[in-house]
Enzyme design. Sequence first.
Site, mmCIF file in Angstrom:
data_model
loop_
_atom_site.group_PDB
_atom_site.id
_atom_site.type_symbol
_atom_site.label_atom_id
_atom_site.label_comp_id
_atom_site.label_asym_id
_atom_site.label_seq_id
_atom_site.Cartn_x
_atom_site.Cartn_y
_atom_site.Cartn_z
ATOM 1 C CB CYS A 26 -0.995 -0.027 1.150
ATOM 2 S SG CYS A 26 -2.333 1.176 0.921
ATOM 3 C CG HIS A 85 -4.172 -3.688 2.053
ATOM 4 N ND1 HIS A 85 -3.325 -3.281 3.058
ATOM 5 C CD2 HIS A 85 -4.744 -2.549 1.566
ATOM 6 C CE1 HIS A 85 -3.386 -1.964 3.190
ATOM 7 N NE2 HIS A 85 -4.235 -1.490 2.301
ATOM 8 C CD GLU A 101 -2.359 -6.494 4.395
ATOM 9 O OE1 GLU A 101 -2.715 -5.355 4.747
ATOM 10 O OE2 GLU A 101 -1.708 -6.707 3.343
#
Length: 208
Positions: free
Chosen positions: A85, A190, A192
Site C-alpha cells: 500500500c 493488501h 494480507e
Amino acid sequence: MKVTIVDYNSGNISSVINSFKEVAQDKVNIEVTSDLNKIKLSDKVVLPGQGSFKSCVEALNKINGLSDTLNEFAIMYKKPLLGICVGLQMFADIGYEEIETEGLGWISGKVAKIDNQNGKYKLPHIGWNQISIVKDSKIFKDVENNSHMYFVHSYEFIPEDKKVILATTDYSTNIVCSVEKENIFGTQFHPEKSDKMGLKIIDNFISL
C-alpha cells in the site's frame, strides 16, 4: 531465515503480521521491529503503510537512521523488500498527498490522486478489484491472472519506467497495482486482506 516487518507507527499492521505468521508457520522467523540492527540482519524486509503518503514518510523519518538503513538494505545490499500500500508508494521520488513530500526515490515516479472523473468514481477506491498481471514475476507464481485483490487508496503510483509494472487494476483509469525492480517488490493492494491469492503472494515473497 528471518523476515522483518518494519513497525514505524504507520497505522494498524496487525493483519500484515498475522498473515505473514500464518504463511510462515514455524519455517521462518517473522520479526516485527524498528530496531535498525535487527533490520540490517534480516534476510527480507516488509514495509507496510497505512494513512497518507506524508504521514508515512514523516513516521519513517521520525525514527533516526531508519530511512538510511532501509536504503542500505534494498539499494546497497539488494536484499528482497516488499512494500504494501503506502509502503509501495514511498518507493517514488515524490508524493502529492496533502503537500508535496519527498519519497525514498527507489523507483523513479510520482504518487498522485486517482482521477475520479469528476466524482464518477468514489474515492477512496475501497474493496475488491481484479488485477491484470502484465509481466511474469516470482511473487505472482501460481497466482491466477484477473484474481481479485483488496484495495483501499485514493492515490496511485505512476512510475516513469513502465518496465517495472507487474500488474494493473482498472478503476477510472489503468492503475499500477504491483511493481518489481530487481530485489524491490510492491503491491498497492493488501495481500494480507486478499484471501488465498493474497496469501500466495506472501508465500512467494517469503520463498524467494
